[in-house]
Design a protein around this motif. Sequence first.
Motif, short mmCIF file in Angstrom:
data_model
loop_
_atom_site.label_atom_id
_atom_site.label_comp_id
_atom_site.label_asym_id
_atom_site.label_seq_id
_atom_site.Cartn_x
_atom_site.Cartn_y
_atom_site.Cartn_z
N ILE A 95 0.86 -1.19 0.00
CA ILE A 95 0.00 0.00 0.00
C ILE A 95 0.89 1.24 0.00
CG2 ILE A 95 -1.77 1.28 1.30
CD1 ILE A 95 -2.86 -1.39 0.29
N MET A 96 0.67 2.11 -0.97
CA MET A 96 1.41 3.38 -1.10
C MET A 96 2.93 3.15 -1.08
SD MET A 96 -0.99 5.47 -1.64
CE MET A 96 -0.86 7.19 -1.29
N GLY A 97 3.36 2.13 -1.77
CA GLY A 97 4.79 1.85 -1.88
C GLY A 97 5.48 2.87 -2.79
N PRO A 98 6.82 2.75 -2.92
CA PRO A 98 7.57 3.77 -3.69
C PRO A 98 7.15 3.86 -5.16
CG PRO A 98 8.98 1.90 -3.05
CD PRO A 98 7.69 1.73 -2.32
N GLU A 99 6.64 2.74 -5.73
CA GLU A 99 6.20 2.76 -7.13
C GLU A 99 5.03 3.72 -7.33
OE1 GLU A 99 6.92 0.09 -5.42
OE2 GLU A 99 8.54 -0.89 -6.54
N VAL A 100 4.19 3.87 -6.29
CA VAL A 100 3.04 4.77 -6.41
C VAL A 100 3.54 6.21 -6.58
CG1 VAL A 100 1.03 5.71 -5.18
CG2 VAL A 100 1.48 3.25 -5.11
N LYS A 101 4.48 6.61 -5.74
CA LYS A 101 5.04 7.98 -5.83
C LYS A 101 5.73 8.19 -7.17
CE LYS A 101 4.04 10.62 -2.49
NZ LYS A 101 2.76 10.71 -3.09
N GLU A 102 6.50 7.17 -7.58
CA GLU A 102 7.24 7.29 -8.85
C GLU A 102 6.26 7.47 -10.01
OE1 GLU A 102 9.90 3.97 -9.60
OE2 GLU A 102 10.29 4.65 -11.65
N HIS A 113 -0.05 18.43 -9.97
CA HIS A 113 -0.25 17.29 -9.06
C HIS A 113 -0.93 16.12 -9.77
CE1 HIS A 113 0.53 19.85 -5.58
NE2 HIS A 113 -0.19 20.76 -6.20
N CYS A 114 -0.49 14.92 -9.42
CA CYS A 114 -1.22 13.71 -9.82
C CYS A 114 -1.38 12.87 -8.56
CB CYS A 114 -0.43 12.92 -10.87
SG CYS A 114 -1.10 11.26 -11.09
N LEU A 115 -2.61 12.45 -8.30
CA LEU A 115 -2.86 11.49 -7.21
C LEU A 115 -3.44 10.24 -7.84
CD1 LEU A 115 -3.72 14.49 -5.84
CD2 LEU A 115 -3.90 12.95 -3.89
N SER A 116 -2.70 9.15 -7.75
CA SER A 116 -3.24 7.90 -8.29
C SER A 116 -4.38 7.44 -7.38
CB SER A 116 -2.15 6.84 -8.36
OG SER A 116 -1.66 6.59 -7.07
N CYS A 117 -5.26 6.61 -7.92
CA CYS A 117 -6.40 6.18 -7.10
C CYS A 117 -6.96 4.85 -7.61
CB CYS A 117 -7.47 7.27 -7.04
SG CYS A 117 -8.21 7.61 -8.62
N SER A 118 -8.03 4.42 -6.95
CA SER A 118 -8.54 3.06 -7.12
C SER A 118 -9.29 2.79 -8.43
CB SER A 118 -9.45 2.74 -5.93
OG SER A 118 -10.18 3.89 -5.55
N SER A 119 -9.79 3.82 -9.09
CA SER A 119 -10.47 3.63 -10.39
C SER A 119 -10.77 5.00 -10.98
CB SER A 119 -11.78 2.85 -10.22
OG SER A 119 -12.74 3.64 -9.53
N ILE A 148 -12.85 8.14 1.55
CA ILE A 148 -13.03 6.74 1.14
C ILE A 148 -11.66 6.06 1.20
CG2 ILE A 148 -14.99 7.21 -0.38
CD1 ILE A 148 -13.09 6.94 -2.79
N ASN A 149 -11.64 4.76 0.91
CA ASN A 149 -10.36 4.11 0.63
C ASN A 149 -10.20 4.17 -0.88
OD1 ASN A 149 -8.27 2.48 -0.03
ND2 ASN A 149 -9.00 0.67 1.06
N GLY A 150 -9.44 5.13 -1.36
CA GLY A 150 -9.36 5.36 -2.80
C GLY A 150 -7.96 5.19 -3.35
N ARG A 151 -7.13 4.37 -2.68
CA ARG A 151 -5.73 4.26 -3.12
C ARG A 151 -5.54 3.32 -4.30
NH1 ARG A 151 -5.06 3.58 3.03
NH2 ARG A 151 -5.89 1.55 2.45
N LEU A 152 -4.49 3.55 -5.08
CA LEU A 152 -4.05 2.60 -6.11
C LEU A 152 -3.10 1.62 -5.45
CD1 LEU A 152 -3.89 2.08 -9.32
CD2 LEU A 152 -1.70 3.26 -9.18
N ASP A 153 -3.25 0.32 -5.72
CA ASP A 153 -2.31 -0.68 -5.17
C ASP A 153 -0.90 -0.45 -5.72
OD1 ASP A 153 -4.48 -1.92 -4.06
OD2 ASP A 153 -4.59 -3.52 -5.56
N THR A 154 0.09 -0.70 -4.89
CA THR A 154 1.48 -0.59 -5.35
C THR A 154 1.72 -1.51 -6.56
OG1 THR A 154 2.13 -0.20 -3.06
CG2 THR A 154 3.89 -0.71 -4.60
N MET A 155 1.13 -2.72 -6.53
CA MET A 155 1.32 -3.67 -7.64
C MET A 155 0.85 -3.06 -8.96
SD MET A 155 2.76 -6.51 -7.40
CE MET A 155 3.34 -7.64 -6.14
N GLN A 156 -0.27 -2.37 -8.92
CA GLN A 156 -0.78 -1.77 -10.17
C GLN A 156 0.14 -0.65 -10.64
OE1 GLN A 156 -2.80 -3.34 -11.81
NE2 GLN A 156 -3.84 -4.60 -10.29
N ALA A 157 0.72 0.09 -9.70
CA ALA A 157 1.69 1.14 -10.09
C ALA A 157 2.91 0.47 -10.74
CB ALA A 157 2.10 1.95 -8.88
#
Length: 389
Positions: free
Chosen positions: A31-38, A51-57, A248-257
């Motif tokens: 969750i919110m691993g370094p790949e998400v920030k990258e 700004h870009c905020l990745s998210c769940s969909s 909400i819980n609106g995060r993008l998974d690190t795996m998907q990043a």
Amino acid sequence: MEFIDLSRQQKRIAEAIRLRTEAVFSHGHYIMGPEVKELESRLAEYAGSRHCLSCSSGSDALLMLLMAWEVGPGDAVFVPAFTFFATAEMPALLGATPIFVDIDPVTFNMDPACLARAVQAVKLQDVSLHPLPPAALEAAPLRARCVIPVDLFGQAAAYEQILPLAESEGLLVLEDGAQAFGGTWMGKRVCGLGCHGAATSFFPAKPLGCYGDGGAIFTDDDALAAELASVRVHGKGTDKYDNRRIGINGRLDTMQAAILLPKLDIFAEELERREQVAAWYARGLSDACGVTVPRLAGGRTSVFAQYTIRVPQGRSDLASALKEQGIPTNIYYPKPLHVQGAFAEHGLAADAFPVAAQSCEEVLSLPFHPYMERDEVERVCAVISDHCS
Ligand SMILES: Cc1ncc(COP(=O)(O)O)c(C=O)c1O
């Protein structure tokens, strides 16, 4: 033949994805691993947005922007009548009232003249100017709050008219770029056009897609970005167990990043191939009687998320002829949004938005992806030209 063949791309990047996903297994920050920030910093740079905020969909990207703006009951949100359901569903989920707007027959995008009439109709509560739902005519007038132009099938909406209109009417502009990430408008990239906020989707079939659900939000507004960061994690304040607002819980998974990063490396080249495939189609269909191929408004490039033709007569016969030859097609979209059961309470006539209604009768999307070969495109075109001669 596949409608969208993801396996050809997968073969090409399998090794890069293996390395990226193994890195996630080794550091274990799912969750919110370094790949998400990258990913977020690369996407912000790509789109030309602060700004870009990745998210769940893509749906959650729309939802979170509307939540950050506190859009809700009493607010009118203008949306095209011809788009994917989520564009109207997200404002409705928050209790706002979607006000449907007809589309342009050539681009399939929101018609700015119709938008102007819809805004006046809401302000004056005058149903003679534009078809309105009952909520717009209640004692407390709706507040014209936000417009969501959709960049349908891959090309940017009519921002040259929509942005000045929104500015003079005091509307927030939320660009729904779910189908158009990578496309351009007046030299700027989709999701970096200067709207108050923009949303995109990484659903697997999208031009930039992950291997699950995912999306991203873009904005140049620092305060909005900070609010979105809170909305994305249950309205967090100083930490995630300090909840200062509803989120909400609106995060993008690190795996998907980790999957999107190698895909972003080859995205520019894939976009060139998409343009090539579209050019083959346009040439191959030039003799197909009565069929209209996608046309771009000036100053734009399209990513052709769908290659959608218009077939005014005999669409279902043509779809059957293609199917007999093993060629799949799809109809995006079979119903305009105002006739969906979910919006039955709006009580709008089926022909309230005639261009949207007619488009639903005529559109046919053909197989399209960046790895299509010329002979595959020619095979599709030959069946269509034979059928429509
Ligand atoms: C125009 C449009 N908006 C929103 C969405 C929602 O995106 P997601 O499926 O990632 O939630 C889509 C997805 O198809 C879309 O096409």
